[in-house]
Design a protein around this motif. Sequence first.
Motif, PDB file in Angstrom:
ATOM      1  N   PRO A   1      36.742  24.123  10.910  1.00  0.00           N
ATOM      2  CA  PRO A   1      35.733  22.740  11.038  1.00  0.00           C
ATOM      3  C   PRO A   1      34.793  22.778  12.425  1.00  0.00           C
ATOM      4  O   PRO A   1      35.182  23.092  13.300  1.00  0.00           O
ATOM      5  CB  PRO A   1      36.758  21.817  11.152  1.00  0.00           C
ATOM      6  CG  PRO A   1      38.024  22.343  11.458  1.00  0.00           C
ATOM      7  CD  PRO A   1      37.968  23.689  11.208  1.00  0.00           C
TER       8      PRO A   1
ATOM      9  N   ARG B   1      39.610  13.205  17.786  1.00  0.00           N
ATOM     10  CA  ARG B   1      39.301  13.655  16.338  1.00  0.00           C
ATOM     11  C   ARG B   1      40.554  13.953  15.948  1.00  0.00           C
ATOM     12  O   ARG B   1      41.336  14.709  16.713  1.00  0.00           O
ATOM     13  CB  ARG B   1      38.350  14.448  16.229  1.00  0.00           C
ATOM     14  CG  ARG B   1      36.939  14.244  16.646  1.00  0.00           C
ATOM     15  CD  ARG B   1      36.382  13.244  15.774  1.00  0.00           C
ATOM     16  NE  ARG B   1      35.050  12.536  16.093  1.00  0.00           N
ATOM     17  CZ  ARG B   1      33.743  13.345  15.778  1.00  0.00           C
ATOM     18  NH1 ARG B   1      33.866  14.295  15.198  1.00  0.00           N
ATOM     19  NH2 ARG B   1      32.791  12.552  16.368  1.00  0.00           N
TER      20      ARG B   1
ATOM     21  N   TRP C   1      42.832  15.905  12.481  1.00  0.00           N
ATOM     22  CA  TRP C   1      42.651  16.459  11.218  1.00  0.00           C
ATOM     23  C   TRP C   1      44.208  16.590  10.900  1.00  0.00           C
ATOM     24  O   TRP C   1      45.079  16.966  11.346  1.00  0.00           O
ATOM     25  CB  TRP C   1      42.271  17.775  11.318  1.00  0.00           C
ATOM     26  CG  TRP C   1      40.621  17.832  11.309  1.00  0.00           C
ATOM     27  CD1 TRP C   1      39.893  17.814  10.310  1.00  0.00           C
ATOM     28  CD2 TRP C   1      39.966  17.971  12.581  1.00  0.00           C
ATOM     29  NE1 TRP C   1      38.565  17.863  10.992  1.00  0.00           N
ATOM     30  CE2 TRP C   1      38.490  18.016  12.442  1.00  0.00           C
ATOM     31  CE3 TRP C   1      40.390  18.132  13.974  1.00  0.00           C
ATOM     32  CZ2 TRP C   1      37.680  18.179  13.409  1.00  0.00           C
ATOM     33  CZ3 TRP C   1      39.447  18.173  14.893  1.00  0.00           C
ATOM     34  CH2 TRP C   1      38.024  18.186  14.594  1.00  0.00           C
ATOM     35  N   ASP C   2      44.285  16.333   9.486  1.00  0.00           N
ATOM     36  CA  ASP C   2      45.515  16.787   8.597  1.00  0.00           C
ATOM     37  C   ASP C   2      45.428  18.356   8.338  1.00  0.00           C
ATOM     38  O   ASP C   2      44.609  18.611   7.512  1.00  0.00           O
ATOM     39  CB  ASP C   2      45.645  16.161   7.373  1.00  0.00           C
ATOM     40  CG  ASP C   2      46.906  16.255   6.507  1.00  0.00           C
ATOM     41  OD1 ASP C   2      47.586  17.444   6.773  1.00  0.00           O
ATOM     42  OD2 ASP C   2      47.455  15.605   5.627  1.00  0.00           O
ATOM     43  N   ILE C   3      46.191  18.974   8.637  1.00  0.00           N
ATOM     44  CA  ILE C   3      46.122  20.584   8.835  1.00  0.00           C
ATOM     45  C   ILE C   3      47.307  20.969   8.089  1.00  0.00           C
ATOM     46  O   ILE C   3      47.660  22.290   7.919  1.00  0.00           O
ATOM     47  CB  ILE C   3      45.870  21.469   9.863  1.00  0.00           C
ATOM     48  CG1 ILE C   3      47.169  21.171  10.760  1.00  0.00           C
ATOM     49  CG2 ILE C   3      44.410  20.914  10.647  1.00  0.00           C
ATOM     50  CD1 ILE C   3      47.033  22.151  12.146  1.00  0.00           C
TER      51      ILE C   3
ATOM     52  N   PRO D   1      41.366  21.654   5.903  1.00  0.00           N
ATOM     53  CA  PRO D   1      41.798  20.551   7.000  1.00  0.00           C
ATOM     54  C   PRO D   1      41.046  19.273   6.736  1.00  0.00           C
ATOM     55  O   PRO D   1      39.967  19.326   6.281  1.00  0.00           O
ATOM     56  CB  PRO D   1      40.957  21.058   8.430  1.00  0.00           C
ATOM     57  CG  PRO D   1      41.041  22.597   8.356  1.00  0.00           C
ATOM     58  CD  PRO D   1      40.685  22.674   6.755  1.00  0.00           C
ATOM     59  N   ARG D   2      41.862  18.093   6.632  1.00  0.00           N
ATOM     60  CA  ARG D   2      41.367  16.982   6.217  1.00  0.00           C
ATOM     61  C   ARG D   2      41.115  15.867   7.440  1.00  0.00           C
ATOM     62  O   ARG D   2      41.919  15.645   7.866  1.00  0.00           O
ATOM     63  CB  ARG D   2      42.275  16.295   5.152  1.00  0.00           C
ATOM     64  CG  ARG D   2      41.843  15.175   4.471  1.00  0.00           C
ATOM     65  CD  ARG D   2      42.476  14.744   3.315  1.00  0.00           C
ATOM     66  NE  ARG D   2      43.912  14.689   3.688  1.00  0.00           N
ATOM     67  CZ  ARG D   2      44.500  13.565   3.992  1.00  0.00           C
ATOM     68  NH1 ARG D   2      43.863  12.424   4.230  1.00  0.00           N
ATOM     69  NH2 ARG D   2      45.822  13.489   4.311  1.00  0.00           N
ATOM     70  N   PRO D   3      39.848  15.487   7.524  1.00  0.00           N
ATOM     71  CA  PRO D   3      39.597  14.459   8.659  1.00  0.00           C
ATOM     72  C   PRO D   3      40.419  13.144   8.443  1.00  0.00           C
ATOM     73  O   PRO D   3      40.587  12.592   7.480  1.00  0.00           O
ATOM     74  CB  PRO D   3      38.254  14.404   8.649  1.00  0.00           C
ATOM     75  CG  PRO D   3      37.584  15.364   7.922  1.00  0.00           C
ATOM     76  CD  PRO D   3      38.589  15.656   7.032  1.00  0.00           C
TER      77      PRO D   3
ATOM     78  N   THR E   1      39.557   8.588  13.623  1.00  0.00           N
ATOM     79  CA  THR E   1      39.207   8.961  14.762  1.00  0.00           C
ATOM     80  C   THR E   1      40.152   7.822  15.814  1.00  0.00           C
ATOM     81  O   THR E   1      40.056   6.603  15.465  1.00  0.00           O
ATOM     82  CB  THR E   1      37.885   9.066  15.302  1.00  0.00           C
ATOM     83  OG1 THR E   1      37.458  10.110  14.435  1.00  0.00           O
ATOM     84  CG2 THR E   1      37.658   9.432  16.615  1.00  0.00           C
TER      85      THR E   1
END
Length: 738
Positions: free
Chosen positions: A106, A134, A136-138, A144-146, A149
Amino acid sequence: MNKDAGRGTLLNSRRTPGVINAEEPAQDLAYSGDGRILVLSVGDAIELRFPGGSARVGAGVIGPVAISRDGRTLAAVTYDERRPKTAWVQLWDISDPDHPRQTASPQLDHAVHALALSTDGKVLYSGLTTGEIRVWDIGERAAPRPLPTLRAHSARIDSLAVSAKRDLLASMSVDGRIQLWKAADSGRPERVAALKGAIYDRSILVNPRPLHRVAFNPTGRMLAAPVAVKNGDKLGLWRLDAPGKPRRVEKKKDDSTSDTSTPCYEGLHSLAFNPKREYVVVACGSTWQVWIYQKNLLPGAVLSGASGGGQGSYDEVGMVLFDPAKPRRLLQATDHGVHVFYLNNSAQPGAEAFLPATPGTGGQFDYRLAGKKPLIALQGVGVNYLWDVTEMPDSAKLLAATRSPDMFTGGDIALSPDGRLLADVELYEGGEVDKKGKKQENVGLRLRSTSAPPRSAPLATIDELDNGVAAIAFSPTEPVLAVSDMNGYRDNNHKTPVVRIYDIANPKHPRQTAQIDAATTKLDFSPDGESLLLTDAPFADPDDPRPQPVDKLESWDLTDPAHPEKRWARPVETGIDSVHIAFRPDGKLLAAYDNGGTLRLWRVEGHRLTNELSRITVGVHGSPIAFSPDGTHLALTAKKTVGADERPEIWDLIDPKDPRRHSYLPGSSRAADFYALQFSPDGEFLAIVRSSAGIEMWDTNPERVIGDICESVGDPITRQEWKHYLPDKPYEPPCRAS
């Protein structure tokens, strides 16, 4: 080759670091939770080290790196030199570390200065120049999903840390603000506390490496970060029993332990908790420093310990990191690879263990068994300590702490041969009251039970002393105690110094049975308890407030403690100021080591010195001496020449007619840095009292030491290097890759 010199060099070499990947500068480091995989950021590549191999991935200009605790996910920030404000967070699947597989990359429109992975490895946090975090769900590494924040900083975030337990996240920005987050839902952390730390104002151009200025201890119940003090930074510690209400660990106002550390004016840039023991390592400039917070030893105190690094004055250094699998291995990123230090303890690299309590000037100690429980008693600065060291080197339990007077009034401390009694010199409140209504303070020698609960009353107080206590000795065979009633400062001696003999068959009611007219700082019973040896140093010069040079050695018959009789007296050679004495455990040999650096050994028969077996010049000054329990070795400290380092040495006395230096330990350039030494009751270790530090415990067996050295060797010697240095020998590296 002199094998004895080699043995000494071996023991001394434990302070020298090994090196991993010496040919390349190391930018950042990370370990998997089990220590199986080490990640090194090296220029434009990332190197993985793991059992049986290594692998590299090229990634461009690399910033901070992170690895999941399970060792399956690797994350790194990378940049394109042509687009310095754009960052990519690259992810790799390293389930098979031999074959790293990139899964995602990303892109961000701001520089990223810190990375951290959640405890379960499913959430990635990145700290930005803007002060944002920042997230992310990894869980799906390929997609990866934001997540929302996190906004709590107004300046560049330089450090992130996730606790191994208790689901906590800490963030720190260059303006010194620290935010503590509860991350039970790791994707949506809740801010629970804000703390004030030290600012970091060094330019990225001066120190381009990632910073690691916040860290959690292994339990997640303590947080470390730099705090500002006059002229620089120091370590700040907070207890997190209630994460929403952090409590700063600070020295109490009445704490007499001294702080010998100096602030870091360059700014602390990395911290690491030891995975097993209660200390933190901080990096400052090109060096590292240990800070000790052992709550069982010195509650509330934070003391400075060992230091290292600085192999070259212009070396830039980065992160410090402990190996989770081998908690004594400390790694430090440098311009010349990763330096590997083996920290057996928190104060002296190479020593097996350490008790961090600042001894009083000339502080003495004793080391005995109480049943199967090993005990150590020490004269500290304003405090006498008693510890149970059963669990050393991992920990020690403080059993008692009592107030002690000045060094002239209280000059010794002792444990009875069976370890059940402690005799120390204490400062305590008396019954009389001064004009201001304050109770006056008295000084006396007290007997205490070593098995009594903390803060228990003493068994007895011997308060009829006229001057002070210069020396204490328990008879090894009878309930008899000898006390030198003398003050180390002449004008504080109100009466002529004497040695008082007490019957302590009932330790609650000690009874004086006799006294010997002598001014002495040395008392030693023969192993059968029938003789008391002392050095007589009278106050002869009215213009000199100190004791005069030792006049003679005297032996007193204490077969009947109520009627001591002088057996013999031997004059001391002209010019000798002091003599340290010790009987071999079988009583058949006496060692005397004078301040001129001469060691003498006498045969003892019928409690008399029959003949001098040997005389050897060890150096230019003397020190306390101690026999090993089996009587085959003698420990002392030596200074070879004026201005040379002083070092502890162990001498082989198997043949007393031909004493030989067996080994030596790391020395010190400071004058009179070693106050006392003694072998452990089992003879396996040598305990040494070092000024302004505490008690070090050294394993003196070279065979065991070899294992320590191999743990810190880093990369083993290569075939090419072996051929260069040992062209005629087959390739047999003494240590394999660690």
